[in-house]
Motif scaffolding. Sequence first.
Motif, PDB file in Angstrom:
ATOM      1  N   ALA A 262     -18.783  -2.664  21.099  1.00  0.00           N
ATOM      2  CA  ALA A 262     -18.041  -3.321  20.316  1.00  0.00           C
ATOM      3  C   ALA A 262     -18.578  -3.573  18.920  1.00  0.00           C
ATOM      4  CB  ALA A 262     -17.793  -4.854  20.622  1.00  0.00           C
ATOM      5  N   ALA A 263     -20.218  -3.436  18.735  1.00  0.00           N
ATOM      6  CA  ALA A 263     -20.544  -3.372  17.356  1.00  0.00           C
ATOM      7  C   ALA A 263     -20.170  -2.029  16.777  1.00  0.00           C
ATOM      8  CB  ALA A 263     -21.972  -3.598  17.590  1.00  0.00           C
ATOM      9  N   ALA A 264     -20.394  -1.181  17.487  1.00  0.00           N
ATOM     10  CA  ALA A 264     -20.271   0.317  16.783  1.00  0.00           C
ATOM     11  C   ALA A 264     -18.797   0.458  16.544  1.00  0.00           C
ATOM     12  CB  ALA A 264     -20.531   1.438  17.926  1.00  0.00           C
ATOM     13  N   ALA A 265     -17.728  -0.164  17.212  1.00  0.00           N
ATOM     14  CA  ALA A 265     -16.291  -0.023  17.082  1.00  0.00           C
ATOM     15  C   ALA A 265     -16.016  -0.921  15.737  1.00  0.00           C
ATOM     16  CB  ALA A 265     -15.534  -0.610  18.191  1.00  0.00           C
ATOM     17  N   GLY A 266     -16.729  -2.012  15.818  1.00  0.00           N
ATOM     18  CA  GLY A 266     -16.446  -3.031  14.631  1.00  0.00           C
ATOM     19  C   GLY A 266     -16.753  -2.667  13.241  1.00  0.00           C
ATOM     20  N   LEU A 267     -17.984  -1.903  13.241  1.00  0.00           N
ATOM     21  CA  LEU A 267     -18.222  -1.557  11.975  1.00  0.00           C
ATOM     22  C   LEU A 267     -17.819  -0.442  11.646  1.00  0.00           C
ATOM     23  CD1 LEU A 267     -22.224  -1.407  12.675  1.00  0.00           C
ATOM     24  CD2 LEU A 267     -20.964  -2.777  11.059  1.00  0.00           C
ATOM     25  N   ALA A 268     -17.179   0.556  12.367  1.00  0.00           N
ATOM     26  CA  ALA A 268     -16.412   1.786  12.080  1.00  0.00           C
ATOM     27  C   ALA A 268     -14.919   1.234  11.517  1.00  0.00           C
ATOM     28  CB  ALA A 268     -16.374   2.719  13.169  1.00  0.00           C
ATOM     29  N   LEU A 269     -14.551   0.182  12.445  1.00  0.00           N
ATOM     30  CA  LEU A 269     -13.194  -0.333  11.926  1.00  0.00           C
ATOM     31  C   LEU A 269     -13.375  -1.185  10.812  1.00  0.00           C
ATOM     32  CD1 LEU A 269     -11.090  -2.612  14.462  1.00  0.00           C
ATOM     33  CD2 LEU A 269     -11.267  -3.272  12.123  1.00  0.00           C
ATOM     34  N   ALA A 270     -14.130  -1.499  10.269  1.00  0.00           N
ATOM     35  CA  ALA A 270     -14.246  -2.256   8.862  1.00  0.00           C
ATOM     36  C   ALA A 270     -14.227  -0.910   7.952  1.00  0.00           C
ATOM     37  CB  ALA A 270     -15.662  -2.862   8.742  1.00  0.00           C
ATOM     38  N   ALA A 271     -15.145   0.029   8.182  1.00  0.00           N
ATOM     39  CA  ALA A 271     -15.171   1.174   7.397  1.00  0.00           C
ATOM     40  C   ALA A 271     -13.817   1.864   7.009  1.00  0.00           C
ATOM     41  CB  ALA A 271     -16.241   2.024   7.647  1.00  0.00           C
ATOM     42  N   GLY A 272     -13.133   1.793   8.100  1.00  0.00           N
ATOM     43  CA  GLY A 272     -11.755   2.520   8.105  1.00  0.00           C
ATOM     44  C   GLY A 272     -10.802   1.894   7.189  1.00  0.00           C
ATOM     45  N   PHE A 273     -10.618   0.561   7.563  1.00  0.00           N
ATOM     46  CA  PHE A 273      -9.985  -0.388   7.040  1.00  0.00           C
ATOM     47  C   PHE A 273     -10.179  -0.390   5.378  1.00  0.00           C
ATOM     48  CE2 PHE A 273      -8.940  -4.559   5.110  1.00  0.00           C
ATOM     49  CZ  PHE A 273      -7.683  -4.755   5.591  1.00  0.00           C
ATOM     50  N   LEU A 274     -11.270  -0.568   5.049  1.00  0.00           N
ATOM     51  CA  LEU A 274     -11.721  -0.529   3.623  1.00  0.00           C
ATOM     52  C   LEU A 274     -11.366   0.812   3.028  1.00  0.00           C
ATOM     53  CD1 LEU A 274     -15.217  -2.087   3.539  1.00  0.00           C
ATOM     54  CD2 LEU A 274     -12.962  -3.097   2.653  1.00  0.00           C
ATOM     55  N   LEU A 275     -11.299   2.218   3.892  1.00  0.00           N
ATOM     56  CA  LEU A 275     -10.980   3.315   3.279  1.00  0.00           C
ATOM     57  C   LEU A 275      -9.723   3.259   2.759  1.00  0.00           C
ATOM     58  CD1 LEU A 275     -12.372   6.244   2.549  1.00  0.00           C
ATOM     59  CD2 LEU A 275     -11.640   6.906   4.886  1.00  0.00           C
ATOM     60  N   THR A 276      -8.853   2.964   3.517  1.00  0.00           N
ATOM     61  CA  THR A 276      -7.280   3.078   3.187  1.00  0.00           C
ATOM     62  C   THR A 276      -6.808   1.971   2.486  1.00  0.00           C
ATOM     63  OG1 THR A 276      -6.726   2.227   5.611  1.00  0.00           O
ATOM     64  CG2 THR A 276      -6.883   4.672   5.168  1.00  0.00           C
ATOM     65  N   TRP A 277      -7.383   0.640   2.661  1.00  0.00           N
ATOM     66  CA  TRP A 277      -6.849  -0.597   1.980  1.00  0.00           C
ATOM     67  C   TRP A 277      -7.482  -0.781   0.777  1.00  0.00           C
ATOM     68  CZ3 TRP A 277      -9.367  -5.255   1.413  1.00  0.00           C
ATOM     69  CH2 TRP A 277      -8.478  -6.260   0.899  1.00  0.00           C
ATOM     70  N   ALA A 278      -8.933  -0.783   0.503  1.00  0.00           N
ATOM     71  CA  ALA A 278      -9.613  -1.186  -0.514  1.00  0.00           C
ATOM     72  C   ALA A 278      -9.039  -0.644  -2.122  1.00  0.00           C
ATOM     73  CB  ALA A 278     -11.021  -1.053  -0.410  1.00  0.00           C
TER      74      ALA A 278
ATOM     75  N   ASN B  75       0.683  -1.144   0.197  1.00  0.00           N
ATOM     76  CA  ASN B  75      -0.027   0.108  -0.174  1.00  0.00           C
ATOM     77  C   ASN B  75       0.838   1.288  -0.014  1.00  0.00           C
ATOM     78  OD1 ASN B  75      -1.989   1.842   0.325  1.00  0.00           O
ATOM     79  ND2 ASN B  75      -2.919   0.651   2.077  1.00  0.00           N
ATOM     80  N   PRO B  76       0.728   2.265  -1.021  1.00  0.00           N
ATOM     81  CA  PRO B  76       1.535   3.247  -0.989  1.00  0.00           C
ATOM     82  C   PRO B  76       1.115   4.428   0.027  1.00  0.00           C
ATOM     83  CG  PRO B  76       0.152   3.214  -2.821  1.00  0.00           C
ATOM     84  CD  PRO B  76       0.053   2.022  -2.278  1.00  0.00           C
ATOM     85  N   VAL B  77       0.025   4.611   0.154  1.00  0.00           N
ATOM     86  CA  VAL B  77      -0.579   5.389   1.107  1.00  0.00           C
ATOM     87  C   VAL B  77       0.122   5.832   2.304  1.00  0.00           C
ATOM     88  CG1 VAL B  77      -2.648   6.410   2.259  1.00  0.00           C
ATOM     89  CG2 VAL B  77      -2.946   5.127   0.207  1.00  0.00           C
ATOM     90  N   PRO B  78       0.915   5.258   3.078  1.00  0.00           N
ATOM     91  CA  PRO B  78       1.418   5.730   4.093  1.00  0.00           C
ATOM     92  C   PRO B  78       2.644   6.192   3.755  1.00  0.00           C
ATOM     93  CG  PRO B  78       1.453   3.324   4.313  1.00  0.00           C
ATOM     94  CD  PRO B  78       0.434   3.568   3.204  1.00  0.00           C
ATOM     95  N   HIS B  79       3.188   6.218   2.448  1.00  0.00           N
ATOM     96  CA  HIS B  79       4.555   6.687   1.916  1.00  0.00           C
ATOM     97  C   HIS B  79       4.230   7.815   1.396  1.00  0.00           C
ATOM     98  CE1 HIS B  79       6.173   3.234   3.817  1.00  0.00           C
ATOM     99  NE2 HIS B  79       5.450   2.432   3.185  1.00  0.00           N
ATOM    100  N   LEU B  80       3.092   8.285   1.132  1.00  0.00           N
ATOM    101  CA  LEU B  80       2.824   9.515   0.232  1.00  0.00           C
ATOM    102  C   LEU B  80       3.405  10.931   0.996  1.00  0.00           C
ATOM    103  CD1 LEU B  80      -0.846   8.654  -1.331  1.00  0.00           C
ATOM    104  CD2 LEU B  80       1.374   8.735  -2.389  1.00  0.00           C
ATOM    105  N   PRO B  81       2.944  10.842   2.192  1.00  0.00           N
ATOM    106  CA  PRO B  81       3.684  12.296   2.870  1.00  0.00           C
ATOM    107  C   PRO B  81       5.025  12.459   2.873  1.00  0.00           C
ATOM    108  CG  PRO B  81       1.832  11.236   4.036  1.00  0.00           C
ATOM    109  CD  PRO B  81       2.156  10.198   3.048  1.00  0.00           C
TER     110      PRO B  81
END
Length: 513
Positions: free
Chosen positions: A211-227, A60-66
């Motif tokens: 945990a449900a609130a955290a889990g759903l947001a975790l999945a969204a954040g992961f997809l945002l930077t990884w997908a 993933n190149p995103v963490p190295h863009l800055p």
Amino acid sequence: MRRLPLLLLACCLAAGLWSVLAGTDRNWDLRNYQLYVAFAWLEGRLFQDVAAAQMQAFYNPVPHLPWYGLLRGLNDYPRLFAFVGGLPAGVLAFLFLRVAHAHAAVVVPGRGVALLLAAVAGLAGLTGAAFVPAIGLSSADAAVAVPVMAAYALVLRAALRRGTIGERPSLAAMAGAGLLLGLAGGLKMTAAPFGAAIGLMILATLGLRAAAAAGLALAAGFLLTWAPHALTLWRETGNPLFPHFNHVFRSPLLPAEAIRDERFLPRSALQAVLYPFWWLRETSGLVTELRFRDWRIPLGYLAALAALPPLLAGRAGAGARAAWLLLGACALSYALWAWLFGVYRYLIVLEMLACLLPMLAAALWARGRWRPVLAVALLAAVAALATTVRPNWGHGRHGAQVISVPPLPVPPGALLLATGDEPHGYLAVFMPRDARMMNLGANFITPAETALVRRMREVLAAHQGPVWSVSLPEAAARRDATLARFGLAIAGPCETVRTSLDAHAFCPLRKFN
């Protein structure tokens, strides 16, 4: 609260100045892929080249863009570049000190004692063999640890409020924590163990709703930077984690085998359980390539074992949820790390949190007496500081530029071939834009005639312009053997080019087959 901005400023200034004093970053991963992946992504040339930065070309190149953006703007100002590069570590230090104080305020009475205890634990946590070498490093390990520590701080705050005043955790706060963990895991998979560990501890300490609130947001954040990058890999190779996990995704370019770096994984189940105690003596090649010793996690391990009996006996009182959060996050993240990676520099967050365990264990046994707690924390900090051997990942003296590269003997329209597992990827940034780069001897290329090797042969056959090789000057024998495999040979005198990072031998080639 009014002093928090001053603490943040002090942490950032300290980290920035440390980065300047450490010198210019010249680490192996920078030369191999961290500069290249950002460049290739911005230029749209990841698949115009072929494995130019070896298997890491597909990370993933995103963490190295800055870092790449900073280089473009501040290459002529290496000290300013180093200072800015150290700032993420300063933010991380600030967050950890806040976490340390929050835990200290629960286990000892009195604001002043808590501040002193947090300072002692903070001193230990901010001087470890994972954190200090990461300050100003292009690896982005410190930067990715920032959202992880911020997420832990949010969960800790909720656990403390639930334990002291019975307040149910805010779903918005839990979603925020999950989002931060997901963003970090998507940026670098090495952060995934902490996301999973903290997520499980939200369930254990704060309940299913949180945990449900955290889990759903975790999945969204992961997809945002990884997908986005994963979809590109899926489209081009058939594997969203290419070349890893190919036994699962079965890209036709490679055999259906698991490609992973197993050099630093525990050698047995017993070693996996007791791995931190191997770190009590100075080693190299165990969990890091370089000389290393760090007692922080082993001491935290012993403290966690000591904390369990009184914690199970219910002595923690209103701080029980916070105590279990700390123990669980440390234990689970360590277990996942030992299973997946075994690389010590990925343990920045655990290295810091482990420094809080001695004071927790001492407080559970001391029953409200603060002097024994402070004494134990101080002894642990002194022991850790006195024994640490930190690896140097390649910082060197500042020069006129961050990276200085003289004109390369690569003509426009050329195909540049690397021939081994040496780091040459950064050179692509300084080549003519219509030149291509391919690594015939990349660290995941095997003697087998895979579809990826056949693709390389097709690129060679179709190329009509000049062809050059690049290798380290001392790697001529391996270079010639690799070239022969692809029907190539040296066609003229080679030229050695010395950059601020390394020396590279460029040779014109001819096709003989």
